[in-house]
Design an enzyme around this catalytic site. Structure first.
Site, mmCIF file in Angstrom:
data_model
loop_
_atom_site.group_PDB
_atom_site.id
_atom_site.type_symbol
_atom_site.label_atom_id
_atom_site.label_comp_id
_atom_site.label_asym_id
_atom_site.label_seq_id
_atom_site.Cartn_x
_atom_site.Cartn_y
_atom_site.Cartn_z
ATOM 1 N N ARG A 66 0.827 -1.218 0.000
ATOM 2 C CA ARG A 66 0.000 0.000 0.000
ATOM 3 C C ARG A 66 0.856 1.260 0.000
ATOM 4 N NH1 ARG A 66 -2.555 -4.372 1.697
ATOM 5 N NH2 ARG A 66 -4.837 -4.476 1.699
ATOM 6 N N GLY A 105 -0.994 -12.057 -5.103
ATOM 7 C CA GLY A 105 -2.399 -11.694 -5.275
ATOM 8 C C GLY A 105 -2.637 -10.238 -4.932
ATOM 9 N N ARG A 142 -6.054 -18.161 -9.555
ATOM 10 C CA ARG A 142 -6.850 -17.554 -8.483
ATOM 11 C C ARG A 142 -7.978 -16.672 -9.034
ATOM 12 N NH1 ARG A 142 -2.797 -15.439 -4.007
ATOM 13 N NH2 ARG A 142 -4.768 -15.264 -2.885
ATOM 14 N N GLN A 170 -8.197 -7.422 -0.214
ATOM 15 C CA GLN A 170 -7.666 -7.085 -1.535
ATOM 16 C C GLN A 170 -8.766 -6.523 -2.421
ATOM 17 O OE1 GLN A 170 -5.813 -10.750 -2.760
ATOM 18 N NE2 GLN A 170 -4.051 -10.461 -1.403
ATOM 19 N N ASP A 217 -4.172 -15.520 7.124
ATOM 20 C CA ASP A 217 -2.902 -16.054 6.629
ATOM 21 C C ASP A 217 -2.238 -17.008 7.627
ATOM 22 O OD1 ASP A 217 -3.144 -14.648 4.256
ATOM 23 O OD2 ASP A 217 -2.177 -12.878 5.077
ATOM 24 N N LYS A 270 -6.328 -19.551 -2.016
ATOM 25 C CA LYS A 270 -5.075 -18.840 -1.729
ATOM 26 C C LYS A 270 -3.987 -19.359 -2.679
ATOM 27 C CE LYS A 270 -6.483 -16.159 1.598
ATOM 28 N NZ LYS A 270 -6.543 -14.724 1.374
ATOM 29 N N ARG A 321 -5.094 -24.320 0.574
ATOM 30 C CA ARG A 321 -4.442 -24.413 1.895
ATOM 31 C C ARG A 321 -5.194 -25.315 2.870
ATOM 32 N NH1 ARG A 321 -2.447 -18.214 2.872
ATOM 33 N NH2 ARG A 321 -0.727 -18.361 1.390
ATOM 34 N N ARG A 351 3.221 -19.679 2.889
ATOM 35 C CA ARG A 351 2.660 -19.813 4.247
ATOM 36 C C ARG A 351 2.748 -21.263 4.727
ATOM 37 N NH1 ARG A 351 2.765 -14.704 5.961
ATOM 38 N NH2 ARG A 351 1.682 -13.343 4.548
HETATM 39 C C1 S3P Z 1 -4.013 -9.219 1.925
HETATM 40 C C2 S3P Z 1 -5.278 -9.693 2.082
HETATM 41 C C3 S3P Z 1 -5.572 -11.123 2.288
HETATM 42 C C4 S3P Z 1 -4.328 -11.905 2.692
HETATM 43 C C5 S3P Z 1 -3.133 -11.554 1.856
HETATM 44 C C6 S3P Z 1 -2.819 -10.081 1.962
HETATM 45 C C7 S3P Z 1 -3.845 -7.760 1.713
HETATM 46 O O1 S3P Z 1 -6.044 -11.667 1.087
HETATM 47 O O2 S3P Z 1 -4.579 -13.284 2.615
HETATM 48 O O3 S3P Z 1 -2.010 -12.286 2.283
HETATM 49 O O4 S3P Z 1 -2.713 -7.262 1.816
HETATM 50 O O5 S3P Z 1 -4.860 -7.093 1.446
HETATM 51 P P1 S3P Z 1 -7.609 -11.628 0.707
HETATM 52 O O6 S3P Z 1 -7.989 -10.213 0.489
HETATM 53 O O7 S3P Z 1 -7.743 -12.453 -0.549
HETATM 54 O O8 S3P Z 1 -8.295 -12.261 1.883
#
Ligand code: S3P
Length: 429
Positions: free
Chosen positions: A26, A93, A121, A168, A316, A343, A347, A389
């Site tokens: 971010r 992701g 994904r 996300q 996570d 994920k 997982r 992870r």
């Molecule tokens: C994250 C959100 C999560 C998390 C990922 C980081 C983020 O994913 O699992 O490791 O930085 O916004 P999801 O938004 O798919 O839950």
């Protein structure tokens, strides 16, 4: 493949972990869209953050290392350029989904690609709301990367309720909303991590992000970089140490300078419910994110039920929680884990398979993991499926097990925590 032997020494002393991965993505993305210059300190070196950094450079962001800092000169909301070729998001992701939000509001065309895991994904959860705002997307099989994006400037504002618990997705919409011609309101009934909202307040002023219950309203407009941004230690990385200290007899270990944001503290909250001796002390100085130290000691643990509502704050850490539960007395039931199937690997299944290979008693029951304990784990060959992870969580299991464990693709741990396997071995050998 990597061989891991259990240690003979308890974990003692203090240490620090790399900067928080979510905040790092971010800081780089919002900083690139902001105005002014920012020194970023403690930017983590893992592969995922590297992917975001490389993609932003391709979009014309001005990033240059200066000693321990990375200096970022923001380009403003309309200063980035259309990339010459595809942007490779690697395994990340967060990179792909947040860049979808950024690019939706830029004028030109872009293509996002990823590695085989990322290319499996689900991405419609992001393209759907961004299409409602006016951007156009072409996805492989209508669902996956590679993704072709045609942005529109300005985007239309949106009223939207998150259909899945995903920070996300929320963050992608907020990045697009920053580039819209009116206020966007999002409802996040799951309480997913709120780093984007906090950083938008830091860079845009508190009045730009209104919070009412589970609703977030963003007023678009320019952002300004703070002169310096120090990224706190990643609680998801600190969790591996806290768990290892809980499991290895005689241990008492402190991780210093860790992010203590409540939307990320779920693993520590559950550990405490299991009877872990855990001491968390927040630093007095107020900041845009809470920071402090986490001390963990070896403890007798009991099994607990973890309901679905608690998952977003530890999403996570579920594989690690399953490792811990193998040592706890009684049954642990972790519910509401549908998101774990999409994920970096499945997982849910991979956690159960890996721990059962080590002698655990772990069952997948619909969207829950059910773990019987205590079970003494014994070294065996374990599959990480190239998922960082899983590699990190199984390394903790190996440190507390009897005999030698062999991890496939152990180097994938560097996606979020380069050096952890080596540091754990060095501290316990
Ligand atoms: C994250 C959100 C999560 C998390 C990922 C980081 C983020 O994913 O699992 O490791 O930085 O916004 P999801 O938004 O798919 O839950």
């Amino acid at each position: 493949m990597r061989k891991l032997s259990p240690g003979s020494r308890p974990l003692k002393g203090t240490l620090e972990v790399p900067g928080d991965k979510s905040i790092a993505h971010r800081a780089l993305i919002l900083g690139s869209l902001a105005e002014g210059e920012m020194r970023i300190l403690s930017l983590p070196a893992g592969g995922d953050v590297r992917s975001t950094r490389d993609c932003l450079s391709r979009l014309g962001a001005d990033l240059s290392p200066d000693g321990e800092a990375l200096v970022l000169r923001g380009r403003g909301l309309s200063g980035l350029k259309a990339p010459a070729g595809p942007l490779d998001c690697g395994n990340s992701g967060t990179t792909m989904r947040l860049l979808m939000g950024l690019l939706a509001g830029q004028g030109g065309e872009a293509v996002l690609t990823g590695d085989p895991s990322l290319s499996r994904r689900p991405m419609r959860r992001v393209s759907e709301p961004l299409t409602l705002m006016g951007a156009a997307f072409e996805l492989a099989e209508d669902a996956h990367a590679p993704i072709r994006i045609r942005g529109r400037r300005p985007l239309s504002p949106l009223e939207y309720r998150l259909p899945v618990p995903s920070a996300q997705v929320k963050s992608a919409i907020l990045l697009a909303a920053l580039q819209a011609d009116g206020e966007t309101t999002l409802d996040d009934p799951f309480g997913t991590r709120d780093h984007t909202e906090r950083m938008l307040r830091l860079m845009g002023g508190p009045e730009r992000v209104r919070l009412e219950g589970t609703r977030i309203t963003l007023r678009p407009g320019p952002l300004r970089c703070p002169a310096e941004l120090r990224i706190p230690g990643d609680p998801s990385s600190a969790a591996y140490w806290a768990a290892a200290a809980s499991l290895i007899p005689g241990s008492a270990l402190t991780v210093k300078g860790v992010l203590l944001n409540p939307t990320r503290m779920g693993l520590f909250d559950v550990l405490r419910d299991m009877g872990a001796r855990l001491n968390i002390r927040q630093q007095a100085a107020p900041s845009w994110e809470p920071v402090g130290d986490i001390r963990s000691e070896h403890s007798r643990l009991v099994g607990v039920r973890v309901p679905a509502a608690r998952i977003p704050a530890l999403v996570d850490e579920v594989p690690l929680l399953a490792v811990i539960a193998c040592a706890a007395h009684g049954e642990t039931r972790i519910e509401g884990l549908a998101e774990l199937r999409v994920k970096e690997s499945d997982r849910l299944k991979a956690t159960a398979d890996g721990l059962n290979a080590l002698g655990g008693e772990v069952r997948v029951a619909d969207d829950a993991l059910v773990i019987q304990g205590p079970r003494l784990l014994r070294g065996a060959a374990v599959e990480t499926h190239g998922d960082h992870r899983l590699a990190l969580a199984f390394a903790v299991a190996a440190a507390a097990a009897e005999g030698t464990t062999t991890l496939s693709d152990a180097e994938c741990a560097a996606v979020s925590y380069p050096g952890f396997l080596e540091a754990l071995e060095a501290r316990t050998a």
